[in-house]
Design a protein around this motif. Structure first.
Motif, PDB file in Angstrom:
ATOM      1  N   ARG A 169       0.838  -1.211   0.000  1.00  0.00           N
ATOM      2  CA  ARG A 169       0.000   0.000   0.000  1.00  0.00           C
ATOM      3  C   ARG A 169       0.872   1.259   0.000  1.00  0.00           C
ATOM      4  NH1 ARG A 169      -2.939  -3.133   3.586  1.00  0.00           N
ATOM      5  NH2 ARG A 169      -2.128  -2.015   5.407  1.00  0.00           N
ATOM      6  N   ILE A 170       1.923   1.251   0.809  1.00  0.00           N
ATOM      7  CA  ILE A 170       2.827   2.403   0.872  1.00  0.00           C
ATOM      8  C   ILE A 170       3.502   2.611  -0.476  1.00  0.00           C
ATOM      9  CG2 ILE A 170       4.973   3.289   1.889  1.00  0.00           C
ATOM     10  CD1 ILE A 170       4.051   1.881   4.531  1.00  0.00           C
ATOM     11  N   LEU A 171       4.040   1.528  -1.044  1.00  0.00           N
ATOM     12  CA  LEU A 171       4.768   1.667  -2.305  1.00  0.00           C
ATOM     13  C   LEU A 171       3.841   2.013  -3.466  1.00  0.00           C
ATOM     14  CD1 LEU A 171       7.621   1.673  -3.380  1.00  0.00           C
ATOM     15  CD2 LEU A 171       7.314  -0.735  -4.002  1.00  0.00           C
ATOM     16  N   ALA A 172       2.630   1.484  -3.457  1.00  0.00           N
ATOM     17  CA  ALA A 172       1.674   1.819  -4.519  1.00  0.00           C
ATOM     18  C   ALA A 172       1.371   3.311  -4.514  1.00  0.00           C
ATOM     19  CB  ALA A 172       0.386   1.016  -4.349  1.00  0.00           C
ATOM     20  N   GLU A 173       1.337   3.912  -3.322  1.00  0.00           N
ATOM     21  CA  GLU A 173       1.043   5.342  -3.230  1.00  0.00           C
ATOM     22  C   GLU A 173       2.278   6.201  -3.465  1.00  0.00           C
ATOM     23  OE1 GLU A 173      -0.595   8.667  -0.035  1.00  0.00           O
ATOM     24  OE2 GLU A 173      -0.864   6.543   0.409  1.00  0.00           O
ATOM     25  N   TRP A 174       3.413   5.800  -2.903  1.00  0.00           N
ATOM     26  CA  TRP A 174       4.588   6.655  -2.884  1.00  0.00           C
ATOM     27  C   TRP A 174       5.684   6.248  -3.866  1.00  0.00           C
ATOM     28  CZ3 TRP A 174       4.607  11.101  -0.176  1.00  0.00           C
ATOM     29  CH2 TRP A 174       3.610  11.259   0.787  1.00  0.00           C
ATOM     30  N   GLY A 175       5.531   5.139  -4.557  1.00  0.00           N
ATOM     31  CA  GLY A 175       6.591   4.649  -5.432  1.00  0.00           C
ATOM     32  C   GLY A 175       6.589   5.151  -6.858  1.00  0.00           C
TER      33      GLY A 175
ATOM     34  N   SER B  12       4.943  -3.515 -10.099  1.00  0.00           N
ATOM     35  CA  SER B  12       4.792  -4.966  -9.907  1.00  0.00           C
ATOM     36  C   SER B  12       4.330  -5.330  -8.496  1.00  0.00           C
ATOM     37  CB  SER B  12       6.106  -5.686 -10.218  1.00  0.00           C
ATOM     38  OG  SER B  12       7.072  -5.424  -9.213  1.00  0.00           O
ATOM     39  N   LEU B  13       4.761  -4.549  -7.506  1.00  0.00           N
ATOM     40  CA  LEU B  13       4.406  -4.782  -6.099  1.00  0.00           C
ATOM     41  C   LEU B  13       4.679  -6.216  -5.652  1.00  0.00           C
ATOM     42  CD1 LEU B  13       1.128  -2.674  -5.847  1.00  0.00           C
ATOM     43  CD2 LEU B  13       3.401  -2.057  -5.010  1.00  0.00           C
ATOM     44  N   ARG B  14       5.815  -6.758  -6.086  1.00  0.00           N
ATOM     45  CA  ARG B  14       6.182  -8.139  -5.726  1.00  0.00           C
ATOM     46  C   ARG B  14       7.145  -8.135  -4.541  1.00  0.00           C
ATOM     47  NH1 ARG B  14       9.587 -12.647  -7.393  1.00  0.00           N
ATOM     48  NH2 ARG B  14      10.819 -11.347  -8.778  1.00  0.00           N
ATOM     49  N   VAL B  15       6.626  -8.470  -3.368  1.00  0.00           N
ATOM     50  CA  VAL B  15       7.433  -8.548  -2.159  1.00  0.00           C
ATOM     51  C   VAL B  15       8.202  -9.866  -2.172  1.00  0.00           C
ATOM     52  CG1 VAL B  15       7.356  -8.681   0.366  1.00  0.00           C
ATOM     53  CG2 VAL B  15       5.836  -7.114  -0.850  1.00  0.00           C
TER      54      VAL B  15
END
Length: 131
Positions: free
Chosen positions: A50-56, A119-122
């Motif tokens: 969620r953080i990276l989707a918003e701030w990345g 990609s949001l792949r952790v």
């Protein structure tokens, strides 16, 4: 893939060395973006996404395109920070020559953040809530 696992493990060890505060929980994404979770709750991978989707994502002409480059001791590389203080990227000395300058180093780190934001792949979660 063993090669990918080795790369992930190397990045995990790098972040364990460079992050200040052994008590911090964090998540590592496929292209090397690290999201530090200052208020870890619930599913940490989902919180980091969620953080990276918003701030990345990088948008030209906005603070999301800005970055700072911090050289790490021992010549191991650089940390590239952006407009969110808890989102950062490691750029290894083997990826960019120091002589190429901080701008190129920053662009490499920012590009990895952008790719990870799509990609949001952790690939790893460091859960320190009980530590």
């Amino acid at each position: 893939m063993a090669g990918e696992d080795d790369e992930v493990q190397a990045l995990v060890e790098t972040y364990r060395k460079v992050l200040v505060g052994a008590h911090k929980s964090w998540a590592l994404f496929a292209q090397g973006t690290c999201v530090i979770l200052m208020d870890p709750k619930g599913d940490l991978a989902e919180q980091a996404k969620r953080i990276l989707a918003e701030w990345g994502p990088v948008q030209a002409g906005t603070p999301s395109g800005d970055f700072e480059v911090v050289e790490l001791e021992g010549g191991m590389g650089w940390v590239v920070t952006g407009h969110h203080p808890d989102v950062l990227n490691f750029v290894g000395a083997d990826e960019v020559e120091a002589e190429e300058g901080e701008f190129l180093i920053g662009v490499v780190g920012r590009g990895c953040r952008e790719t990870d934001a799509v990609s949001l792949r952790v690939v790893h979660v460091e859960d320190k809530r009980s530590a």
